[in-house]
Design an enzyme around this catalytic site. Structure first.
Site, mmCIF file in Angstrom:
data_model
loop_
_atom_site.group_PDB
_atom_site.id
_atom_site.type_symbol
_atom_site.label_atom_id
_atom_site.label_comp_id
_atom_site.label_asym_id
_atom_site.label_seq_id
_atom_site.Cartn_x
_atom_site.Cartn_y
_atom_site.Cartn_z
ATOM 1 N N THR A 199 -23.266 32.514 66.520
ATOM 2 C CA THR A 199 -23.946 32.680 65.232
ATOM 3 C C THR A 199 -25.119 31.699 65.111
ATOM 4 O OG1 THR A 199 -22.355 31.222 64.176
ATOM 5 C CG2 THR A 199 -21.903 33.585 64.094
ATOM 6 N N ARG A 205 -18.412 31.253 60.902
ATOM 7 C CA ARG A 205 -17.860 32.515 61.394
ATOM 8 C C ARG A 205 -16.796 33.053 60.441
ATOM 9 N NH1 ARG A 205 -17.879 36.024 65.793
ATOM 10 N NH2 ARG A 205 -19.469 34.843 66.902
ATOM 11 N N GLU A 218 -14.135 23.611 74.729
ATOM 12 C CA GLU A 218 -15.552 23.843 74.436
ATOM 13 C C GLU A 218 -16.233 22.506 74.118
ATOM 14 O OE1 GLU A 218 -16.422 26.972 71.632
ATOM 15 O OE2 GLU A 218 -18.521 26.409 71.516
ATOM 16 N N ARG A 231 -10.046 30.710 70.251
ATOM 17 C CA ARG A 231 -10.170 32.174 70.282
ATOM 18 C C ARG A 231 -10.214 32.802 68.872
ATOM 19 N NH1 ARG A 231 -6.410 35.103 74.721
ATOM 20 N NH2 ARG A 231 -7.963 36.490 75.547
ATOM 21 N N GLU A 263 -12.258 37.535 72.427
ATOM 22 C CA GLU A 263 -11.659 37.132 71.160
ATOM 23 C C GLU A 263 -11.107 38.265 70.284
ATOM 24 O OE1 GLU A 263 -15.350 34.905 70.450
ATOM 25 O OE2 GLU A 263 -14.088 33.377 69.554
#
Lengths: 472, 753
Positions: free
Chosen positions: B434, B304, B226, B336, B706
């Site tokens: 988020t 998160r 990512e 993940r 996920e």
């Protein structure tokens, strides 16, 4: 010159490239990119290819990891990549993967296809899933791959036994050129004359990990130019050629006759691909403190026949080979020619135990082996070995000496537990703490007896020994 | 529909980054990595390396023409170290040579002299030293002080979860090619092409339009590509800028393992309070996140974690504080679950501790506290379904868990050296980035004049099957066969300003954008058809590549319709733009509605333990999973199975350790073991929860990447139960992974002398 066949193409490569990995040759020089680079140490299987050679007038294919195959080891063989398996339509092995959703990112998939094809071409009766012991997939969680492997088992059942290649070609499951390979291979010379200044290569499964750069610039010679790769019986001894492949060693009929159950331990050692490449001789001289084959052979009280460059031979007990960490009683000019074992006078009981983080294709935390000659009451002869508990694979001499001639009793095992702890010196490392290794060897030692003498030792009694003998 | 790529995958024809045909003259780059975890660079001697065979040159921080900065959220990470190094594996220089072996040989000749500085590896130590990547955050609901008074039982403890290596089979890599006018095209194995584009432009001192990033597919990513695919692409581009030749940079496995970030290890302290009815009244927790040496995605991951404090349970009084701690390890990154698994491990540990102290089964407490419709999450969002309870109840009945429990009890009585353990693991996972602005996507659709269709989106195919789902969407809208559809590579010049394909949201965001574009095009084509057929446009429909008028098949085929539309100069290209509605979050109050929806499920995990050797296997993982109304069960079940096995790996054998100098010990595949085919559970059974699915999910099919990862956590507690069956004196510690070593030492603890 190195000559071999790559898929349907005859290849001739300059001798100077003999140390190059087959993987790099396939990908970079031949531009066949279906074979993937995953780890370059034989642990992922993404680079798996087939290596075909003529053995006893039969064309035999075996899966190998191309990352650990120096080109010299491809010499005289038929190397098959995923591209060499492709037929006009996707073939049934490939289809089994696609149909069962057994491919996600797809990077590992060609390796799986090649391993499953190895299974199709083999003449053993194991399930296809066993051909996948050296293939890692990070996406699927393997359940879909298991389903694909089951389908492959069904496909294999439809082939003519002993003529798998012909049968697959006939069905259109393999390209037609496979039928001509045997004849073509016969025209290629495989070995070259001895050259004393060369680095000797066995399976190269460790050398290619440890010293890939050195191999690239060294002159190489295959171990099989010097030493046999067969098992022979002579009088009261078995002679195992040090160049034998691991798989052939474990499945050898003589060895299994005299040491029943040997083949069952095969799955605990390396992977299908690595066993198709590596040799017991290499595992011994590697001198890893945790070498599975050394530990196993120590319990078989093996001797080595060493041959020097001048041709003189000497015999050495395997247990005397190991002097210290990676230090051997072996002159630079000497190599192991045979591993030899006395044929046991009466039936022996044999067991091998290994615990690693992952059960398959992993280096042991502790391994141990035992070979016992007993009438069920008295231990007439015993050799117990262990790895991971000393700077080298260790025959537990004091423990073995103590138990020899003793009755099979809980008390004697109890005393032996103390002796073991005195004669081992494990260190803490990535494979586990010293305390863990001590505890583990205690457990494995006792499990030898649970497995070999269930009538003599109840599980409850052994359990209480385990619980009362806390390791300090 | 099976994954569209299956055919090219099984024949080895799929093209990954390292398979792209090299342009003649391509140079190869190798990175020089820091050998010290924290040190001042006293001197760097490049002379030997420069003279080495085939070397084109060596890049250091001094060669950077723009800003030496790659931090995504916070600008705290240089591309190449300047005065100091902060972790082993930090890039120090880049050697560019004629081939990869020569580049590596030269890289080994770079001599760096270091002056070592203090090394901090543990997040708790970092906290003591006041070393944070970002300020701590606290999410709270109710009143934990008042909540305390309603509690009959209060227990405190700590829980630790370890790092995890992504082990995508394809290592990180990039291939950069010079174009005219200072433009550079970069092929990158990245989940975030826009991030690569933006950071490359920044480091090279160019505008974003100079940089084109193209991605065909990844050989696995799992979050590891990512943000952390970026530096390798930037380095290759920097080398292109310097040498004006194509440059390839592929990490070897050992380099990748050493230099790239992993799942964040967490160390946490908690207090759980229950009333006499075993309702959890109170949960207080402090998370110490080991963030590594730079922020990377740690702040978002920490966030998160704070969202998933209570997993599938309703707890009225919550206070959760998270510290993102700076240590001398490679920056930890997305993996993940993105901080969710770490949070869930803590609440499950707290419940396990309470059960242990109260001498009851853990699932009694779990079951009593499951979320219900109308409950308010501690961050303010209202729970809008009973799927937590439904999936729990269905798993109980479908899998006959009461009977399974009894059978395990009997088995454990009958067997001395093997014991079984069962554990239940419910999961509730929020779907959306988020960070609200990231919840947008675009899709560019071309209908070519022969009726074939080309689709570009921001989604990256990495095995999760997003391209197949996009094809299904397009095939559904236009009612044409898959053979007419092509999903193009993901390219920043076709679809710009993309969010990374992450947070399980790739299909939702890009699929919805595709739906919007498709509907526009469909409208135009219907209008064209109505003109041709002289019919009411509302009566026109498409089915099986034919035009229907008033539900009656006409002679007008899809191909003819498209051609006619082209000749009538109808616009046959469209961009759909989707931004997720409803969601919002206020960071001042830490309240809002951050998630489009939640995914629920419940797993029953059974393990078998070899109590003589301390080794174990997962017998079964039986799951009721909330797919919504799955648009592709083949793909979605594959995601569940893969995630479960990855989760099991995290909890069992995937152990990452460093020595006291910050050197990674499990630094190769021979030392770091992920599950193989024999380590997979004997049985994975997946039952889709019977539910309609939310409107905002793509075709009511919920995100799936996920959430199932966290079912794997059940293995940890199942193993603890099996240990307990052997050793009744066992006092569990909540410290994962539960390796064979920890298991054996728990079965046979040292006796006190």
């Amino acid at each position: 010159m190195i000559e071999f066949i790559l898929n349907d193409r005859f290849i001739r490569v300059d001798q100077a490239k003999e140390g190059m990995s087959l993987l790099d040759f396939i990908r970079k020089e031949m531009n066949l990119t279906g074979t993937k680079t995953g780890c370059r140490e034989g642990d992922c299987g993404a680079c798996t290819v087939l290596a075909g050679e003529i053995i006893n007038n039969r064309l035999v294919y075996r899966s190998v990891v191309s990352c650990l195959t120096p080109l010299i080891n491809a010499k005289g063989k038929h190397i098959v990549t995923i591209e060499g398996l492709n037929t006009a339509e996707i073939n049934p092995v490939q289809k089994s993967i696609a149909d069962n959703s057994a491919t996600q990112c797809g990077f590992c998939t060609p390796g799986f296809v090649v391993s499953l094809t190895d299974h199709m071409l083999s003449n053993h009766d194991k399930d296809a899933v066993h051909s996948l012991s050296g293939n890692i997939c990070r996406c699927t969680g393997y359940k879909s791959i298991e389903k694909a492997a089951k389908k492959v088992d069904e496909l294999k059942d439809t082939l003519k036994k002993g003529n798998e290649i012909g049968s697959m070609v006939e069905k259109g499951w393999l390209p037609h050129y496979f039928l001509e390979i045997k004849e073509r291979l016969l025209k290629i010379s495989s070995d070259k004359p001895k050259d004393r200044n060369s680095q000797i290569i066995g399976g190269a499964t460790d050398l290619m990990v440890q010293k890939p750069g050195e191999l690239l610039v060294s002159k190489l010679v295959r171990i099989t130019s010097f030493v046999p790769d067969t098992v022979e019986i002579s009088d009261d001894r078995i002679f195992i050629g040090a160049g034998i492949k691991m798989n052939d060693f474990f499945e050898n009929k003589y060895l299994n006759r005299y040491f029943p159950g040997l083949s069952e331990y095969l799955e605990l050692i390396a992977s299908s691909q690595i066993r198709n490449m590596a040799t017991p001789g290499g595992n011994i001289v590697n001198a890893s403190p945790i070498g599975d084959i050394s530990v196993l052979l120590l319990a078989l009280n093996a001797d080595l026949i060493l041959e020097s460059e001048e041709g003189s031979e000497r015999q050495l007990k395997l247990r005397d080979l190991f002097l210290d960490y990676k230090k051997l009683d072996l002159k630079p000019s000497e190599r192991i020619k045979y591993i030899t074992i006395e044929i046991p006078a009466q039936s022996v009981l044999f067991n091998f135990e290994k615990v690693s983080k992952r059960t398959h294709l992993d280096i042991a935390s502790v391994n141990s082996s035992v070979c016992i000659c007993s009438d069920g009451k008295i231990i007439n002869e015993i050799y117990i070995s262990a790895g991971g508990v000393a700077p080298y694979p260790k025959l537990l001499v004091k423990t073995s000496d103590f138990l020899k001639g003793k009755e099979l009793s809980i008390d004697h095992l109890n005393t032996a537990l103390d002796i073991i702890q005195e004669e081992i010196f494990p260190i803490s490392d990535i494979r586990g703490s010293a305390e863990y290794k001590r505890t583990l060897l205690r457990q494995l030692f006792l499990m030898h007896f649970v497995k070999l003498f269930p009538q003599n030792f109840s599980q409850k009694k052994i359990l209480s020994l385990m619980l009362t003998n806390a390791v300090i | 529909m099976k994954n569209f790529d299956s055919g090219s995958h099984v024949t080895g024809k799929s093209v990954y980054l390292d398979d792209i045909q090299e342009i003649k003259g391509t140079l190869h780059a190798a990175v020089v990595f820091s050998e010290k975890a924290h040190a001042r660079i006293v001197n760097m001697d490049l002379s030997k390396a420069k003279r080495s065979e085939g070397v084109a040159g060596i890049l250091t921080a001094k060669d950077i023409t723009g800003e030496n900065q790659i931090g995504g959220i916070i600008p705290d990470e240089p591309l190449l170290a300047e005065e100091e190094v902060h972790f082993i594996g930090q890039p120090v220089a880049v050697v560019v040579a004629e081939d990869h072996l020569l580049a590596r040989a030269a890289a080994r000749l770079v001599e760096v002299e270091y002056e070592e500085l203090e090394v901090i590896l543990s997040p708790r130590k970092a906290k003591e030293a006041g070393q944070f990547l970002v300020p701590p955050r606290t999410f709270a609901s109710g009143n934990t002080e008042k909540g305390l008074s309603g509690c009959k039982y209060i227990f405190s403890g700590s829980a630790d979860s370890g790092a995890q290596e992504h082990l995508y089979l394809e290592t990180q890599g990039s291939y950069a090619i010079p174009l005219e006018n200072n433009n550079i095209k970069i092929y990158s194995s990245t989940q975030g092409p826009t991030m690569v584009q933006k950071i490359t432009a920044q480091v090279l001192g160019l505008s974003m339009h100079h940089i084109e990033v193209d991605v065909t597919r990844l050989g696995g990513a799992f979050g590891g590509k990512e943000d952390q695919a970026t530096p390798w692409a930037v380095m290759a581009a920097l080398a292109v800028q310097k040498f004006n030749k194509p440059v390839k940079l592929i990490l070897e496995r050992e380099e990748d393992i050493k230099a790239t970030g992993k799942r964040h290890p967490y160390s946490s302290d908690f207090t759980i309070g229950l009333d006499s009815d075993l309702k959890i009244r109170l949960f207080e927790v402090e998370y110490y996140q080991n963030g590594g040496a730079a922020a990377d995605l740690s702040p978002a991951i920490m966030e998160r974690t704070l969202f998933h404090v209570t997993n599938s349970y309703f707890i009225p009084n919550v206070k959760a504080t998270a510290y993102s701690c700076k240590t001398n390890l490679p920056p930890f990154t997305a993996f993940r679950g993105f901080g969710g698994p770490q949070a869930m491990f803590v609440i499950e540990s707290a419940i396990a501790l309470a059960a242990e102290e109260l001498k009851i089964d853990k699932d009694v407490i779990q079951q009593k506290n499951l979320l219900r419709k109308g409950n308010i999450f501690h961050y303010g969002q209202v729970c809008d379904s009973n799927n937590a309870v439904k999936s729990w109840d269905e798993s109980q009945s479908e899998f006959k868990l009461t009977k399974e429990k009894q059978e395990i009890e009997r088995y454990n009585l009958e067997n001395i050296f093997t014991k079984k353990g069962l554990s239940l693991m419910p999961v509730c996972f929020g779907i959306s980035f988020t960070k609200t602005p990231m919840n947008q996507a675009r899709a560019l659709v071309h209908i070519y004049q022969d009726g074939s269709i080309g689709i570009s989106t921001g989604a990256i195919e990495m095995g999760q099957g997003v391209n197949t789902k996009l094809m299904q969407v397009a095939s559904g809208i236009f009612s044409v066969g898959i053979s007419r559809i092509k999903i193009e590579s993901t390219n920043t010049t076709r679809v710009a300003n993309t969010s990374p394909t992450a947070a399980s949201s790739g299909a939702d965001l890009n699929g919805n954008a595709l739906l919007m574009a498709g509907k526009q095009l469909l409208g135009r084509l219907k209008k064209t058809a109505s003109e041709i057929l002289n019919a009411e446009v509302t009566n026109i429909s498409l089915k099986d590549e034919m035009v229907f008028n008033d539900n009656k098949k006409t002679d007008l085929s899809w191909e003819e319709l498209v051609e006619a539309a082209f000749l009538k100069r109808v616009k046959l290209s469209e961009i759909g733009h989707y931004s997720t509605p409803v969601i919002n979050f206020d960071k001042k109050t830490e309240k809002g509605h951050p998630f489009t929806y939640h995914v629920y499920g419940a797993a029953a995990v059974t393990v078998k333990l070899d109590c003589a050797r301390g080794i174990y296997e997962t017998e079964s993982v039986k799951i009721v999973h909330d797919f919504g109304n799955s648009m592709n069960l083949d793909i979605d079940k594959g995601q569940v199975e893969g995630a479960v096995v990855q989760g099991i790996g995290w909890m069992t054998v995937e152990e990452i350790l460093w020595d006291e100098r910050g050197r990674l010990l499990a630094d190769s595949l021979s030392k770091y073991k992920i599950p193989d085919i024999f380590a997979a559970p004997k049985v994975i059974e997946i039952r889709p929860l019977d539910t309609k699915g939310p409107k905002l999910a793509l075709l009511r099919s919920k995100a799936v990447g996920e959430p199932p990862f966290m079912y794997g956590i059940g293995v940890f507690f199942a193993l603890q139960n099996s240990i307990k069956a052997f050793n009744p004196e066992y006092r569990p510690e909540y410290n994962s992974p539960l390796t064979p070593e920890k298991v054996l030492m728990s079965l046979y603890p040292k006796k006190n002398k």
